[in-house]
Design an enzyme around this catalytic site. Structure first.
Site, short mmCIF file in Angstrom:
data_model
loop_
_atom_site.label_atom_id
_atom_site.label_comp_id
_atom_site.label_asym_id
_atom_site.label_seq_id
_atom_site.Cartn_x
_atom_site.Cartn_y
_atom_site.Cartn_z
N ASP A 137 0.16 -7.77 1.48
CA ASP A 137 0.47 -6.34 1.53
C ASP A 137 1.98 -6.11 1.59
OD1 ASP A 137 0.02 -3.61 1.49
OD2 ASP A 137 -0.16 -3.46 3.67
N SER A 195 4.80 2.67 7.84
CA SER A 195 4.47 1.47 7.07
C SER A 195 5.65 1.03 6.21
CB SER A 195 3.27 1.72 6.16
OG SER A 195 2.09 1.80 6.92
N HIS A 224 0.81 -1.22 0.00
CA HIS A 224 0.00 0.00 0.00
C HIS A 224 0.85 1.27 0.00
CE1 HIS A 224 0.45 -0.28 4.50
NE2 HIS A 224 0.50 1.02 4.38
N GLY A 241 -7.09 -27.63 -2.56
CA GLY A 241 -8.39 -27.68 -3.22
C GLY A 241 -9.53 -28.17 -2.35
#
Length: 370
Positions: free
Chosen positions: A140, A214, A110, A276
């Site tokens: 992220d 961040s 981000h 799966g």
């Protein structure tokens, strides 16, 4: 006899002293400063070791101007606005961590999302434009690269060894105040459920972070990278990315970050394993595991590794590779970090009978299943 003993003892003593010197100089961790009463006096050595690997990141991108009907009407009446006049430059800031001497930098996705220009400022004052090597929105995380000599990568800790109560320090670029340090402890491990990323396994700390932290480093008391500071949780107003205000700070563990970075550098994407199946947690159904969580299979994807292995709906998964399952989230993380083609042993209970099955892991294609 005495001379013989002397010749035997002195080489042994010399060897012992040399071994102690090597241990003290190169092997044993550096001690941190401690006062006479046993209290920690300074983490300057840890910060001094890690800080040169933490960078400030500045980004810019073109975004549409906010609509203003009166202004737009006047401009359109007297001028023919060009596309450039309908856009403005949006700037943002963040942090990153130098991971390799070749210039690879870890940060949050981000921080650099849709950025058209990314500039990195180093601890020593040098700066360079960065290119994006790869991004992974599911965690992220993003990897950048700069072309600069004499870079100092950070030392990396094994985040699996982190414990609640460990001292940690956050280094970053809060509010543009570059290379700032805050201190706290690990408050909890394995935080999830914020629904901000697909793979949530955060380290929770009380080290304060703000806008600009961040992508920065969360280090331990030895100056080793323990996590990538990612966001602050403030209750009802939860925020993607570090924000202003005081809340619960969350960081991506270094082991997960290293796994993602390695794949992004090698392949340009993160290659995750896939079984799966969809599962739901159930409590232990037998005397061997009373009260413990098991996983009931609720769906099996067609032509999936699970179907080929013989797993069926309503099977109860009890073990994977001989280890008891804990919950669906941790199991998903574990399978995702396997490589396509890896073999995995799965123990299930079906009609009160235990069955040992083996699956060959496939490649995850953005499926909600394990």
């Amino acid at each position: 006899m005495t001379n013989s003993l002397r010749f035997m003892i002195w080489p042994a003593i010399a060897g012992l002293l040399a071994a102690l010197l090597i241990l003290d100089r190169w092997v044993l961790p550096r001690p941190v400063a401690v006062s006479d009463d046993g209290a920690m006096e300074s983490y300057a050595a840890a910060v001094g070791s890690a800080a040169p690997a933490v960078v400030n990141i500045y980004t810019a991108k073109l975004v549409p101007r906010r609509s203003n009907p009166l202004r737009d009407e006047m401009l359109n009446r007297h001028f023919d606005p060009s596309p450039g006049q309908r856009q403005r430059i949006e700037r943002s800031l963040g942090s990153g961590v130098i991971m390799t001497a070749e210039g690879h930098i870890l940060t949050n996705n981000h921080v650099i999302h849709e950025a058209e220009l990314i500039q990195v400022l180093l601890h020593d004052g040098r700066s360079a434009n960065a290119v994006v090597i790869g991004t992974d929105p599911a965690t992220d995380l993003a990897v950048l690269r700069v072309e600069l000599p004499d870079l100092q990568p950070i030392a990396i800790a094994d985040s699996d060894t982190a414990r609640a109560g460990d001292v940690v320090l956050a280094i970053g670029n809060p509010l543009g105040f570059g290379h700032s340090v805050t201190q706290g402890i690990v408050s909890a491990l394995g935080r999830y459920g914020l629904q901000l990323s697909v793979y949530e396994d955060y380290i929770q700390t009380d080290a304060i972070i703000h806008l600009g932290n961040s992508g920065g480093a969360l280090i331990n008391a030895r100056g080793e990278l323990l996590g990538i500071n990612t966001l602050i949780y403030t209750g009802a107003d939860q925020s993607r990315g570090a924000s202003t205000g005081i809340g619960i700070s969350l960081a991506i563990p270094s082991n997960l970050a290293l796994f993602v970075m390695t794949d992004l550098i090698r392949y340009g994407e993160v290659i995750r394993g896939w079984l799966g199946v969809s599962v739901t947690p159930v409590r232990g159904l037998n005397e061997q595991r009373p009260g413990l969580q098991l996983l009931e299979v609720t769906a099996v994807a067609a032509d999936s590794p699970a179907q080929r292995a013989g797993i069926q709906v309503r099977d109860i998964i009890t073990h994977i590779d001989g280890e008891p399952v804990q919950d669906g989230r941790l199991t998903m993380h574990r399978i995702a970090q396997l490589r396509p083609g890896d073999k995995i042993d799965i123990t299930v209970v079906r009609n009160n009978q235990s069955l040992d099955l083996q699956a060959i892991v496939g490649t995850l294609r953005q499926s909600p299943m394990l």
